[in-house]
Design an enzyme around this catalytic site. Structure first.
Site, PDB file in Angstrom:
ATOM      1  N   LEU A 264       0.841  -1.203   0.000  1.00 19.48           N
ATOM      2  CA  LEU A 264       0.000   0.000   0.000  1.00 19.48           C
ATOM      3  C   LEU A 264       0.878   1.257   0.000  1.00 19.48           C
ATOM      4  O   LEU A 264       0.756   2.110  -0.881  1.00 19.48           O
ATOM      5  CB  LEU A 264      -0.921   0.001   1.232  1.00 19.48           C
TER       6      LEU A 264
ATOM      7  N   PRO B   1       6.641   5.770  -1.769  1.00 24.68           N
ATOM      8  CA  PRO B   1       7.641   6.756  -1.317  1.00 24.68           C
ATOM      9  C   PRO B   1       7.006   8.074  -0.895  1.00 24.68           C
ATOM     10  O   PRO B   1       7.478   8.723   0.034  1.00 24.68           O
ATOM     11  CB  PRO B   1       8.526   6.951  -2.557  1.00 24.68           C
TER      12      PRO B   1
ATOM     13  N   SER C 210       0.762   7.788   5.591  1.00 23.78           N
ATOM     14  CA  SER C 210      -0.498   8.022   6.296  1.00 23.78           C
ATOM     15  C   SER C 210      -1.592   8.473   5.319  1.00 23.78           C
ATOM     16  O   SER C 210      -2.760   8.133   5.473  1.00 23.78           O
ATOM     17  CB  SER C 210      -0.303   9.105   7.362  1.00 23.78           C
TER      18      SER C 210
ATOM     19  N   TRP D 156       8.798   0.492   1.648  1.00 19.89           N
ATOM     20  CA  TRP D 156       8.657   0.115   3.070  1.00 19.89           C
ATOM     21  C   TRP D 156       7.749  -1.104   3.216  1.00 19.89           C
ATOM     22  O   TRP D 156       7.011  -1.222   4.168  1.00 19.89           O
ATOM     23  CB  TRP D 156       8.095   1.280   3.900  1.00 19.89           C
TER      24      TRP D 156
ATOM     25  N   HIS E  35      19.157  -1.136  32.416  1.00 20.44           N
ATOM     26  CA  HIS E  35      20.400  -1.872  32.183  1.00 20.44           C
ATOM     27  C   HIS E  35      21.625  -0.987  32.175  1.00 20.44           C
ATOM     28  O   HIS E  35      22.751  -1.475  32.075  1.00 20.44           O
ATOM     29  CB  HIS E  35      20.324  -2.640  30.860  1.00 20.44           C
ATOM     30  N   GLY E  36      21.423   0.313  32.253  1.00 20.83           N
ATOM     31  CA  GLY E  36      22.547   1.237  32.292  1.00 20.83           C
ATOM     32  C   GLY E  36      23.406   1.124  31.039  1.00 20.83           C
ATOM     33  O   GLY E  36      22.916   0.902  29.948  1.00 20.83           O
TER      34      GLY E  36
ATOM     35  N   GLU F 119       1.708   0.777  10.184  1.00 26.41           N
ATOM     36  CA  GLU F 119       0.355   0.263  10.442  1.00 26.41           C
ATOM     37  C   GLU F 119      -0.517   1.316  11.098  1.00 26.41           C
ATOM     38  O   GLU F 119      -1.283   1.032  12.011  1.00 26.41           O
ATOM     39  CB  GLU F 119       0.435  -0.982  11.335  1.00 26.41           C
TER      40      GLU F 119
ATOM     41  N   GLU G 160      -0.056   9.168  15.371  1.00 26.23           N
ATOM     42  CA  GLU G 160      -0.877  10.364  15.121  1.00 26.23           C
ATOM     43  C   GLU G 160      -2.187   9.995  14.438  1.00 26.23           C
ATOM     44  O   GLU G 160      -3.248  10.496  14.788  1.00 26.23           O
ATOM     45  CB  GLU G 160      -0.093  11.367  14.252  1.00 26.23           C
TER      46      GLU G 160
END
Lengths: 402, 266, 399
Positions: A125, A128, A132, A156, A338-339, A363, A367
């Site tokens: 879907l 580039p 959204s 993507w 875990h620092g 997905e 926003e």
């Protein structure tokens, strides 16, 4: 109201957890570091029935319910996001969409081999220039005799360079705006279809992400999914299922963060005591536990509604929005707990953090979901019934042999 | 071919943590699992029936919740399952357990091979397998790492046993009882089809009343020759590390070597 | 289903039993103790109750060994392989001698095999007052049925009160069969054997739940009290060639045709020690730097007779095969000695080896978390320390 999973669900969870621990965990760091996708995982997942987990047996699937799909996603992502992504695109976005919208011939030709794992499937879907803004896609599909000719580029796309068949969205009639979009089942073997891999992602580096290029790609007309002009609705309904798997996966990620943090909090000493005794560490862990409980319930609700055959766009969106944000926050806290060790890849938490950022974007970005939820709450948005709905889970029908 | 696999439901000790303050195992949230060695026995049973035809019956003695482990064995592919569960069985040591399981195996009818895991993760004794074989009067072969040949007609089985000094090839008569080690195979995962089958299955639960000829004096706590009189925690490990330093590497090595010899670990 | 009997009227809800129970089988419900299926009837709670509200059911018909008082003497099975005595048997003799002395009874060794006269004399040197020698070609190689038959017959004829066997593969194979036939108690893998004052009973102590708890066990009403002990838990005594003892030949009564199991072949183990069972493991991590970096560790392991292990980092890098990986996603090991070289001590790794008896950590980084759980720590370059250690041990151990 039954808020408990059945013993069968627990068996499913346990089996997928063991599978993930044994087949994925040992080499995941290696693959993540080298940004390589472990192709050998696909036949193993297929053999276990994972690639058709909630597809009816008569369509080559394992005949389990949608909650089982959610649990499988949770357990896969607990080990690594890239494994869950396979189910998201192959099962959630593609196979379940075919189950919902395809004709019987299309199901036999495409859904059955997908459910059996003989053909790998994904969903095209995003482009580039359009993420959204779905209506902003630019791929076109022109009717030519008994074919459509597709032109455009998708980007993507998970498993782009691995999949055998794609669900592609393109404009058949730009003048109709989003009512002029259509959905096509496209095979890699069709002329004009090319794919490539995208490197250099921040996270999900053990997963394959890429682009699909369609240059005068010839797609038989019988591969039109649904009617011309239904593409946008089909895309949105596919996202209801994809998002569900992402949300459930994020619950698994939160759990991985919590388990890692609890372990480390018991073992690491500072100022003469285990750091689990320090209140600010406790606060981070308490929040993780809270997010886990809340996220899990939101996901179970969405899965339960799917099982009942009740429209769940709002609930799934809520679960995805909450769980992905929660996973990102939990991963950030896990690294913090875990620092310096959290900052190195000797431990898994930095990988959780890098992986978790993706889900907040894809997905349906964070926003987009907020706008959706506001629109629901304000009454600006109402879901109207679709021509084809995702079938409710019916044990007898799902388990019946062909 | 009829293969009977004996399994035990045990707490998942990789998850078990010890609470040093109360000196107890933190078992509340600990799941029960199939004793890991027994999963290898299940797998071997399934492979045998896949090669020779027939069925695998899985048997377990335990509390009612051990049904979960039996269902998991069904989900892996076992054909039938029986749970032995009754108040009379509680408190059994290895002798009473072997006696009880042997009576149940007798009731299950004709069988060719009984498979057990090498030992249970909680008790760690490895005694029940040999005990069952002795009760049934059949051959026992322990530490089996490979089944080389099964001759159903000729009633013989040839296996490889893993011993300290190497591998021993032994042939014996059927029916026989084998205890298996992890080297023998890689257990399969349960399948969805198996999970569905397990869901729909009603497992029989047997009590002493279901075992004809059983002598109740041999059951449970009363029937057990051994008695646990005390349970305690081993002394905890020394807290601090002893750092070994020296002017030269040779000096450090010398010091460490001396300590290791004194500790009798080398 | 649980066996523990709780006197609900006596119970004051103090909760001490809940805390003491090693199996989380007890909880307070509305202020009264309640027991669940986790109860193993271990009895740990009973003495702790301040108001004696807990008990296990009385034994109503305990069917013990008849004529139990006539059982005297300590026996030890001497295991042999290929005509050589297993050293574990001499460790058992040492314990047998100690227990026999404490009880004031004779120590008997059981030697089964072919051409075993010398071994029978060795058994006397190691402390036996009497040796039952069952010598026959059919017994040259161990098989369960004939060995068990002979031992059971001997026990029935001569009635020992205690019978010890080494917990080797054969020992465990044999002991289980013999104890079942005799209907007596067998305790496996004992780490402690003591005579209980007053009762003369053998107190057998052993680990359970992967070593998380220890249990002490008695066989009060059955004879012989049988126990197996693992290799190297006890030390073998020094043999005394001047000792005298009686060697009693035993009528074997079994012929090869009677024995149903046949040993077809034996393949001696050539390969490296398996890390799952190894007593000593020398392990390398990221600090090893490459596959060649494992060479000094391999040397050290070889001198010690141990196995080579690795952390996940080293395996992930491809420096050593996965079979050597120690840690959560590799093997969990419980050796007597674990030497961690260039391993930082990530939790995944520690989870796989932290219960080793002695842990030596060698690392350049003094802050490495491995030092938190090590017994001995050395800060420095492992490529200098490991060879030096190998040299020192080679010399001191005479290898």
């Amino acid at each position: 109201m039954e808020l408990q999973l059945t013993p069968e669900h627990e068996m499913v969870r346990k089996m997928v957890r063991e599978f993930a621990e044994r087949e994925i965990a040992p080499t995941i760091k290696e693959h993540d570091r080298s940004q390589t996708f472990d192709r050998s995982l696909l036949p193993k997942m297929a053999a276990q029935g994972l690639l058709g987990i909630c597809i009816p047996v008569k369509y080559g699937g394992a005949g389990m319910d949608y909650l089982s799909l959610g649990l499988a996603c949770e357990e896969l992502e607990r080990v690594d996001t890239s494994a869950r992504v396979i189910l998201s695109v192959h099962v959630g976005l593609n196979s379940m969409t075919l189950l919902q919208w395809a004709t019987e011939e299309q199901k036999q030709a495409y859904l059955v081999p997908q459910a059996m794992g003989e053909r790998i499937a994904t969903y095209g879907l995003t482009e580039p220039n359009a993420g959204s803004d779905v209506a902003g896609i630019q791929t076109t599909a022109r009717r030519d005799g008994d074919h459509y000719v597709l032109n455009g580029e998708k980007m993507w796309i998970s498993l782009a360079d691995v999949a055998d068949q794609f669900l592609i969205f393109a404009y058949t009639d730009k003048s109709q705006r989003h009512r002029g979009m259509s959905a096509f089942i496209v095979e890699r073997e069709f002329p004009g279809v090319h794919t490539g891999t995208i490197h250099g992602k921040m996270g999900v580096r053990a997963g394959n992400t890429g682009s699909i290029s369609l240059q005068d790609a010839r797609v038989p007309a019988k591969n039109l999914l649904g009617h011309e002009g239904e593409g946008f609705k089909i895309a949105m309904s596919a996202l209801d299922n994809g998002r569900y798997t992402v949300a459930c996966g994020s619950v698994g990620l939160i759990r991985a963060c919590l388990e890692a943090s609890v372990r480390y909090a018991h073992e690491r000493y500072a100022f003469g005591q285990p750091i689990g005794q320090h209140q600010l560490v406790q606060q981070m862990i308490a929040r993780m536990a809270q997010r886990l409980d809340a996220g899990r319930l939101l996901c179970y609700q969405a899965g339960w509604l799917k099982n009942q055959g009740v429209r769940n766009t709002r609930e799934t969106s809520m679960a995805k929005w909450y769980c992905c944000d929660a996973a990102f926050d939990s991963a950030a806290d896990a690294v913090q707990i875990h620092g310096a060790y959290g900052y190195s890849d000797e431990y898994d938490v930095e990988r959780y953090l890098r992986n978790s950022k993706g889900a907040v974007i894809y997905e349906g970005s964070r926003e987009i979901h907020q706008i959706m939820q506001a629109q629901y709450a304000l009454g600006y948005r109402e879901d109207r019934p679709l021509r084809c709905e995702l079938p409710a889970y019916d044990q007898d029908a799902w388990e019946a042999e062909a | 071919m009829h293969v009977i696999v004996c399994i035990k439901s045990v707490p998942d000790t990789t998850e078990v943590r010890f609470n040093p303050e109360t000196n107890t195992l933190m078992r509340d949230e600990v799941e029960s699992i199939i004793n890991p060695f027994d999963t290898y026995a299940i797998e071997e049973g399934l492979r045998l029936t896949e090669a020779h035809g027939g069925k695998v019956t899985v048997l377990s003695m335990g509390p009612p919740k051990a049904e979960k482990e039996l269902k998991e064995a069904i989900a892996m592919g076992c054909h039938e399952a029986v749970l032995l569960s009754a108040r009379e069985f509680a408190g059994s040591d290895t002798w009473a357990t072997a006696y009880t399981l042997a009576q149940a195996i007798r009731k299950l009818g004709d069988y060719d091979i009984v498979l057990c895991g090498k030992q249970a993760m909680d008790g760690d004794t490895g005694q029940v397998g040999p005990g069952i074989a002795n009760q049934l009067g059949i051959s026992q072969l322990t530490y089996v790492s490979k089944i080389r040949e099964v001759d159903l007609e000729g009633r013989s089985i040839t296996v490889e046993r893993l011993l300290e000094e190497g591998r021993e090839m032994v042939r014996t008569q059927l029916p026989a009882l084998l205890t298996v080690v992890k080297d023998i195979n890689q257990p399969r995962y349960p399948t969805f089809r198996g999970i569905r089958r397990a869901r729909n299955m009603q497992l029989p639960t047997w009590t002493p009343d279901d075992l004809p000829g059983i002598e109740r004096q041999y059951l449970g706590l009363d029937g057990s020759p051994t008695k646990v009189i005390r349970v305690f925690t081993p002394p905890p490990r020394e807290e601090k590390v002893q750092m070994i330093a020296g002017e030269t590497v040779e000096e450090m090595a010398d010091l460490l070597a001396g300590k290791l010899i004194a500790e009798k670990v080398v | 289903m649980a066996l523990l009997i709780i006197d609900r009227d006596a119970c004051i809800g103090c909760g001490v039993c809940v805390e003491v129970c090693p199996f989380a089988a007890l909880e307070l419900v509305e202020g009264i103790a309640v027991v669940n299926d986790n109860c193993t009837a271990c009895g740990a709670c009973i003495p702790e109750c301040p108001v004696d509200a807990l008990r296990l059911p009385e034994s109503v018909t305990r069917r013990g060994t008849p004529d139990i008082e006539s059982y005297r003497g300590v026996w030890v099975w001497v295991e042999q392989f290929g005509g050589k005595a297993a050293s574990i048997s001499w460790e058992m003799m040492g314990q047998g001698r100690r227990l026999a002395d404490e009880l004031g009874v004779p120590l008997t060794a059981c030697v089964l095999g072919h051409g075993m006269e010398a071994m029978a004399r060795q058994a006397v040197a190691y402390g036996a007052d009497r040796v039952f020698l069952a010598d026959d070609p059919a017994l040259a190689v161990y098989r369960t049925a004939p060995y068990a038959r002979i031992l059971v017959d001997l026990v029935r004829a001569h009635k020992p009160e205690i019978f010890l066997l080494g917990a080797s593969s054969r020992g465990r194979d044999l002991a289980g069969s013999v104890a079942t036939d005799l209907y007596t108690g067998l305790t496996a893998d004992c780490t402690g054997l003591e005579i209980e004052p007053g009762t003369r009973l053998l107190r057998q102590t052993r680990p359970a739940y992967g070593g998380n708890i220890m249990a002490t066990i008695l066989t009060p009403d059955h004879r012989p009290q049988m126990a197996t002990v693992r290799h190297r838990v006890f030390e073998a005594p020094k043999p005394d060639e001047r000792r005298e003892g009686q060697i009693v030949p035993v009528d074997v009564g079994v012929s090869e045709e009677d024995i149903v199991s046949k040993v077809v072949e034996f393949i001696a183990e050539s390969e490296e020690v398996n890390i799952a069972d190894a007593r000593i493991i020398v392990s390398g991590g990221r600090g090893v730097g490459g596959p060649e970096g494992f060479e000094p560790l391999r040397e050290l392991a070889h001198v010690l007779g141990g196995a080579l292990g690795a952390s996940r980092a080293a395996v992930d890098e491809g420096w050593i095969p996965y079979a050597h990986q120690v840690g959560q996603t590799g093997r969990t090991v419980r050796p007597d000695l674990y030497i961690a070289c260039g391993i930082s001590g990530a939790i995944q790794h520690r989870a796989g080896m932290s219960t080793a008896r002695v842990i030596v950590a060698i690392n350049k980084d003094p802050e490495a978390p491995i030092f938190d759980i090590a017994t001995y720590g050395l800060v420095g370059d492992l490529f200098q320390i490991v060879p030096a250690l190998t040299e020192q041990l080679r010399r001191k151990l005479g290898r």
